[in-house]
Design an enzyme around this catalytic site. Structure first.
Site, PDB file in Angstrom:
ATOM      1  N   PHE A 295       0.861  -1.189   0.000  1.00  0.00           N
ATOM      2  CA  PHE A 295       0.000   0.000   0.000  1.00  0.00           C
ATOM      3  C   PHE A 295       0.904   1.247   0.000  1.00  0.00           C
ATOM      4  O   PHE A 295       0.815   2.103   0.875  1.00  0.00           O
ATOM      5  CB  PHE A 295      -0.953   0.016   1.213  1.00  0.00           C
ATOM      6  CG  PHE A 295      -1.733  -1.267   1.398  1.00  0.00           C
ATOM      7  CD1 PHE A 295      -2.858  -1.531   0.610  1.00  0.00           C
ATOM      8  CD2 PHE A 295      -1.353  -2.226   2.333  1.00  0.00           C
ATOM      9  CE1 PHE A 295      -3.580  -2.709   0.771  1.00  0.00           C
ATOM     10  CE2 PHE A 295      -2.062  -3.404   2.501  1.00  0.00           C
ATOM     11  CZ  PHE A 295      -3.185  -3.642   1.726  1.00  0.00           C
TER      12      PHE A 295
ATOM     13  N   ALA B 169      -3.087  -5.824  -3.468  1.00  0.00           N
ATOM     14  CA  ALA B 169      -2.154  -6.395  -2.493  1.00  0.00           C
ATOM     15  C   ALA B 169      -2.601  -7.773  -2.008  1.00  0.00           C
ATOM     16  O   ALA B 169      -1.770  -8.641  -1.757  1.00  0.00           O
ATOM     17  CB  ALA B 169      -2.017  -5.454  -1.298  1.00  0.00           C
TER      18      ALA B 169
ATOM     19  N   ASP C 266       0.613  -0.467   5.271  1.00  0.00           N
ATOM     20  CA  ASP C 266      -0.141   0.755   5.605  1.00  0.00           C
ATOM     21  C   ASP C 266      -1.403   0.819   4.750  1.00  0.00           C
ATOM     22  O   ASP C 266      -1.526   1.649   3.862  1.00  0.00           O
ATOM     23  CB  ASP C 266       0.750   1.982   5.355  1.00  0.00           C
ATOM     24  CG  ASP C 266       0.083   3.275   5.811  1.00  0.00           C
ATOM     25  OD1 ASP C 266      -0.837   3.213   6.652  1.00  0.00           O
ATOM     26  OD2 ASP C 266       0.488   4.344   5.318  1.00  0.00           O
TER      27      ASP C 266
ATOM     28  N   CYS D 147      -5.522   2.708   9.982  1.00  0.00           N
ATOM     29  CA  CYS D 147      -6.023   4.086  10.108  1.00  0.00           C
ATOM     30  C   CYS D 147      -7.545   4.082  10.206  1.00  0.00           C
ATOM     31  O   CYS D 147      -8.198   5.077   9.940  1.00  0.00           O
ATOM     32  CB  CYS D 147      -5.539   4.957   8.950  1.00  0.00           C
ATOM     33  SG  CYS D 147      -6.083   4.372   7.346  1.00  0.00           S
TER      34      CYS D 147
ATOM     35  N   ASP E  87       0.978  -1.155  -4.915  1.00  0.00           N
ATOM     36  CA  ASP E  87      -0.238  -0.350  -4.744  1.00  0.00           C
ATOM     37  C   ASP E  87      -1.162  -0.655  -5.918  1.00  0.00           C
ATOM     38  O   ASP E  87      -0.709  -0.911  -7.026  1.00  0.00           O
ATOM     39  CB  ASP E  87       0.063   1.152  -4.687  1.00  0.00           C
ATOM     40  CG  ASP E  87      -1.044   1.937  -3.987  1.00  0.00           C
ATOM     41  OD1 ASP E  87      -0.873   2.331  -2.815  1.00  0.00           O
ATOM     42  OD2 ASP E  87      -2.113   2.153  -4.621  1.00  0.00           O
TER      43      ASP E  87
HETATM   44  N1  SAH Z   1       1.947   4.492   3.118  1.00  0.00           N
HETATM   45  C1  SAH Z   1       1.486   5.517   2.218  1.00  0.00           C
HETATM   46  C2  SAH Z   1       0.003   5.789   2.342  1.00  0.00           C
HETATM   47  C3  SAH Z   1      -0.878   4.577   2.083  1.00  0.00           C
HETATM   48  S1  SAH Z   1      -2.556   4.974   1.755  1.00  0.00           S
HETATM   49  C4  SAH Z   1       2.338   6.781   2.420  1.00  0.00           C
HETATM   50  O1  SAH Z   1       3.200   6.805   3.318  1.00  0.00           O
HETATM   51  O2  SAH Z   1       2.155   7.736   1.681  1.00  0.00           O
HETATM   52  C5  SAH Z   1      -3.227   3.438   1.260  1.00  0.00           C
HETATM   53  C6  SAH Z   1      -2.912   3.028  -0.167  1.00  0.00           C
HETATM   54  O3  SAH Z   1      -3.505   1.747  -0.391  1.00  0.00           O
HETATM   55  C7  SAH Z   1      -3.457   3.923  -1.274  1.00  0.00           C
HETATM   56  O4  SAH Z   1      -2.403   4.365  -2.085  1.00  0.00           O
HETATM   57  C8  SAH Z   1      -4.388   3.016  -2.109  1.00  0.00           C
HETATM   58  O5  SAH Z   1      -4.282   3.252  -3.504  1.00  0.00           O
HETATM   59  C9  SAH Z   1      -3.866   1.656  -1.769  1.00  0.00           C
HETATM   60  N2  SAH Z   1      -4.813   0.534  -1.881  1.00  0.00           N
HETATM   61  C10 SAH Z   1      -6.115   0.492  -1.531  1.00  0.00           C
HETATM   62  N3  SAH Z   1      -6.609  -0.760  -1.700  1.00  0.00           N
HETATM   63  C11 SAH Z   1      -5.589  -1.518  -2.173  1.00  0.00           C
HETATM   64  C12 SAH Z   1      -5.450  -2.895  -2.529  1.00  0.00           C
HETATM   65  N4  SAH Z   1      -6.481  -3.751  -2.427  1.00  0.00           N
HETATM   66  N5  SAH Z   1      -4.254  -3.326  -2.977  1.00  0.00           N
HETATM   67  C13 SAH Z   1      -3.202  -2.487  -3.065  1.00  0.00           C
HETATM   68  N6  SAH Z   1      -3.274  -1.183  -2.744  1.00  0.00           N
HETATM   69  C14 SAH Z   1      -4.441  -0.695  -2.303  1.00  0.00           C
END
Ligand code: SAH
Length: 356
Positions: free
Chosen positions: A187, A240, A260, A300, A209
């Protein structure tokens, strides 16, 4: 409106939200104070001033206003270099929109105020989304520096207001742990933890991501920093939940993993389904964690308490047959304070785990 006790004693001045389950949001507990343009400017000035120490030669971004916890319910303001991005999510905030924009535009060094009032919760307040430049002119390229690392931020099309500022301290922690380690950042959004790990000397960094825009921005962010070795970074645009299974089936292992995920449970009503999702990704990550390796895992979700999150991760560790230790409990950075009277504000929780 004023909030009055059954005895007739005045308790507070609050904003009334007729369409919301949260009918009143308190502006002030001092019934003698009046809520007007000067009040809004005072509160915004106070909140912004309390972040002054977060800006230095290596940092030019921080959250200036964190809603209820700064005495400004429904108002979030993030500063990215000379741009501020505001998000209004309550009827009370909407009522004072002009005063908020004026106060933000008047902060020293601010060239533009951009509005990203497109959060889902606005519908619960009966408010339509609104986005666009509210004051000044938005630069074509918004770049911030965090811990000396440059990141491009897209206030217009990015997630939330463009960057996850709440993870600043935790990115620094990951940087301090990364030397010589093979890192997996799940993520990854625009690469926050990945760039931090590369800056900390990671031997490799694999990032996942599902958002193509985020992965593109993440790659561009590495390229922005001449000191980082792009050849050590591998980017995967994928779900993911699917890709972690692929990696596990390929018997991949890592020395430092960051999880995350997005908000699986915005409210307690979603907690059960969210618990399954958290358990799933933590289980897969723990199975791929080398002995001596570390996992920084986050939630979160407002609907999942720190206690519940720890139980979920403990369950994942049992199933993964991983005997892990908690090294540190993690939370949001200092620009995301939690008012004592508003424990709901403590939405980000994390655990730094070590596999002995
Ligand atoms: N760690 C990052 C923030 C993460 S926000 C930082 O430090 O900036 C969560 C992320 O999860 C987002 O970018 C979103 O696009 C991604 N996301 C949401 N569902 C997902 C999935 N099923 N598989 C992979 N990524 C996903």
């Amino acid at each position: 409106m004023s909030v009055v006790a059954a005895s007739g004693e005045p308790l507070a001045l609050a904003a009334y939200s007729p369409a919301s389950q949260i009918r009143a949001r308190v502006w002030t507990l001092d019934p003698a104070e009046s809520v007007d343009e000067a009040f809004i400017a005072r509160r915004i000035g106070r909140a912004a001033a309390s972040r002054a120490a977060m800006f230095d030669a290596k940092h030019d971004a921080a959250r200036l206003v964190h809603g209820e916890s700064d005495g400004l319910p429904g108002i979030v303001v993030d500063r990215y270099a000379n741009v501020v991005v505001m998000q209004l999510t309550s009827a009370g905030a909407e009522r004072w929109r002009d005063a908020i924009v004026a106060a933000l535009a008047a902060l020293p060094g601010v060239a533009a105020v951009y509005e990203r009032s497109d959060a889902e919760v606005r519908t619960l307040e009966g408010l339509a989304p609104r986005t666009g430049v509210a004051s000044g002119a938005l630069p074509a390229d918004v770049t911030i520096v965090e811990d000396g690392i440059a990141y491009g931020v897209d206030p217009v099309g990015g997630q939330k207001t463009g960057f996850y500022l709440d993870q600043r301290d935790n990115r620094r922690l990951v940087r301090s742990l990364a030397r010589g380690r093979r890192v997996l950042n799940v993520f990854c959004y625009t690469g926050g933890f990945t760039l931090a790990a590369l800056a900390g000397g990671a031997s490799r960094a694999t990032s996942i991501d599902s958002s193509g825009d985020a992965v593109r921005q993440a790659r561009a962010n590495v390229a922005r920093n001449a000191s980082l070795d792009a050849a050590r970074a591998e980017w995967i645009e994928a779900d993911a939940f699917v890709d972690l299974r692929r990696l596990r089936n390929e018997a991949a292992t890592f020395d430092l993993i960051v999880l995350d995920p997005p908000k699986f449970a915005p409210t307690a009503a979603h907690a059960e389904r969210a618990a399954r999702a958290y358990k799933d990704v933590n289980l897969l990550a723990l199975k791929m964690l080398e002995p001596g390796g570390m996992l920084a895992t986050f939630s979160c979700s407002g609907g999942v308490s720190a206690e519940l999150f720890q139980k979920i991760v403990a369950g994942a560790a049992v199933d993964a047959k991983a005997d892990v230790q908690i090294v540190r409990k993690l939370g949001a950075s200092a620009d995301h304070p939690v008012a004592l009277g508003f424990p709901e504000g403590e939405y980000l929780k994390g655990l730094l785990l070590r596999r002995p």
